[in-house]
Structure formats: C-alpha cells, structure tokens
Design a protein around this motif. Sequence first.
Motif, short mmCIF file in Angstrom:
data_model
loop_
_atom_site.label_atom_id
_atom_site.label_comp_id
_atom_site.label_asym_id
_atom_site.label_seq_id
_atom_site.Cartn_x
_atom_site.Cartn_y
_atom_site.Cartn_z
N ASN A 175 0.86 -1.17 0.00
CA ASN A 175 0.00 0.00 0.00
C ASN A 175 0.90 1.23 0.00
O ASN A 175 1.30 1.72 1.04
N ASN A 176 1.27 1.69 -1.19
CA ASN A 176 2.11 2.88 -1.30
C ASN A 176 1.31 4.08 -1.75
O ASN A 176 1.83 5.01 -2.38
N ALA A 177 0.00 4.10 -1.40
CA ALA A 177 -0.89 5.18 -1.82
C ALA A 177 -0.42 6.54 -1.33
O ALA A 177 -0.62 7.55 -2.01
N ALA A 178 0.21 6.58 -0.16
CA ALA A 178 0.66 7.86 0.40
C ALA A 178 1.66 8.55 -0.51
O ALA A 178 1.79 9.78 -0.49
N PHE A 227 8.54 -4.53 3.86
CA PHE A 227 9.43 -5.21 4.79
C PHE A 227 10.03 -4.23 5.80
O PHE A 227 10.01 -4.47 7.02
N LEU A 228 10.56 -3.12 5.31
CA LEU A 228 11.18 -2.15 6.22
C LEU A 228 10.15 -1.51 7.14
O LEU A 228 10.41 -1.30 8.34
N LYS A 229 8.98 -1.22 6.62
CA LYS A 229 7.93 -0.64 7.47
C LYS A 229 7.54 -1.60 8.58
O LYS A 229 7.31 -1.19 9.72
N GLN A 230 7.45 -2.88 8.26
CA GLN A 230 7.08 -3.87 9.27
C GLN A 230 8.16 -3.99 10.35
O GLN A 230 7.85 -4.34 11.48
N LEU A 231 9.39 -3.69 9.99
CA LEU A 231 10.48 -3.70 10.97
C LEU A 231 10.54 -2.39 11.77
O LEU A 231 11.34 -2.27 12.69
N GLY A 232 9.70 -1.43 11.40
CA GLY A 232 9.74 -0.14 12.07
C GLY A 232 10.83 0.76 11.55
O GLY A 232 11.27 1.69 12.24
#
Length: 328
Positions: A116-119, A185-190
């Motif tokens: 979801n890269n809508a932003a 992946f990076l977002k899920q890792l914070g």
Amino acid sequence: MSRKRLLCAAFAAVATVALVGGPAQADPTGTPTYRDIAIVGSDTTQTVMNGLSDAITVGGSKRLGSYDARGSETIKTKEAGCVLPRPASSGAGVTALVNSIEAGDNCVQAARSSSNNAASYAGKNLTYVPFAVDAMTYSVRGDSTLSKKLTTAQLKSIYNCTAPGSGTNFKPLLPQFGSGSRDFFLKQLGLTNAANYTTQFPCVSDIDVNGEPIQEHVGTYLTDTKHILPYSIAVYLSQVYGNAPAAQGKAVLATFNGVAPSQLNTASTFKRDVYNVIPSAKVADPTYAQVFVGNTSLVCANTGVITTYGFGVNPNCGKTDLVTPPAP
C-alpha cells in the motif's frame, strides 16, 4: 526441518494449489496482441497476474495484458505508439500509470503493487484494489551460518546495522528502491524506506556483485553464507513448483517470530494484501469493474489461479474503499 519437509508443509498450507504446465509468459502472447487493459509493475505479483491474464476472457477474448517487471528494456502496450520503458517495480508501475493518466495516452490502464504505497501518490486519484494475500519472511542459504529462527527485533537490528557483527557476521541485502516488498518489509520492521537507505545503514546492500540493483525474491543473490534477504512466501512457492521461473537458488525460507513459512494465511507475522491499482475515475467503468471491482469480478472469481501461484484468497478481494490516499 529439512528443506523438503518445509516445502511440503508450505505447499499444504495453500491447500487448493494445483500445478500448471510451467510459468505464464513474461508479456502477453497470442491473440489479441494488445489487450483492453495493460497492467505493469510489481515483480511479486507478475506471475499470478500473468496467469489471470491468460484465464480471464470476455466473449472469448482476453481482456488483460500483463507485462513483467523484468525483460526487454521497453514494452509496447497498444497497436499505435505506446512504447515505454519497462516498469521494474511496484513504484515504477504506479508511476507509469500516473504518467499515462496525466498524458491521456491510454498506454497503461492499471498497475500491480505488492504494498500500500498510496501515500506516495496523494492527489493522483488512484484506487488500490486488493485481490490476494501474501506474506513475507527472510531467506538465507541452506548452508548459512545465520539463524533460521529470528524475531522482528533481531531482524530489525540486522537491518539497522546495530546487531553485533553487522557487516561481518551479518550481510543483509534489500531489493532496489521502488520495490513494494522492500517498502513493506522495512515498514514492518519499524524502519523508514528511502532511496539512500544503504547510505544511512552501510552494512546493508541493494546492489549485487556486478553493481546492478537487486531484484525482489531472487535467491541467487545469496552468494555468501552470511547473506540474508527478504522473500515473498508466495513467490518462493511459485518458483519451487515451476509456476514462476526458478530463481530461488540455494535460498531457504526461515521461521520468523516462531511462525513457520507454511502459515501463509493464518499466523504469519508479515502478512499483507497485494493490489491492482486503477484510476479512481474508472472504478465504475464497466471494462475495469468487470475485471477488478467486487468479489464477483473476474479477478476475484479466479481463486484457483490465485492459489496456484502460491497466494492466499483475500476476503476483501475487489473492495475499493479500503485504501484512501491522504489529501495532497
């Protein structure tokens, strides 16, 4: 668990999978040469969308033309004109769609996106339509010196270079910037995805030994027993069982947060929706709606094709009100 047993367990987790006679074509083949809807973008979902483009017909004619993220430098999507650089990622695919909308050239009608890269496209009037479920884990070589049972905290420390031995004991890899899987992946890792991520965290590389950008879900990049790489479970299954070009090499999928990679649709920590992106102005257009919109759409109705390619059935398939880009 041995590699063979792991794959058997993973195969069982997508219980309705049926093998097909090899991967779908990289770009549309057969008739018609050019389809009503040209879709480009994500490497993660290219093979399942290729399969759906072969399966979906209206009045006996194929409606979707799916173009791979990798291949020739350019693609041609319509009979007249419409020669453009091949979009090599989710971000590049959505950008190609936006460019086509703004140019009014009708060269690209939809984009594949694995996140979801809508932003990133606020104000561009796009609708992200979920159609399947994937999950990510990390991969290492079968003969790796690294643990195949890490937690989110441990993996984060590896990817922000704070783990003891970063750059020596751990050599983390990432797909190129623009990859939806990298972003997810990076977002899920914070962690915050950025084009200069590997400059900020120099123990991480997104370039291969030949100086080329690392592509998503290609196990042959694991040339060192200390390498670690994010990987889509669905794509791995497709590669192993011959529904996508074999690219797993010596890669094996790890147990992540205590959850085996066989748990694609249930307990997986990094479970995600994958999307087809269409212009918001076309949601009610009969051509688009018949293919993408609602759980009875032609994409959503082909659950057998979706599971054949290792993905899970999405209960929200076809919904158009789940992802709303913020105002510009």
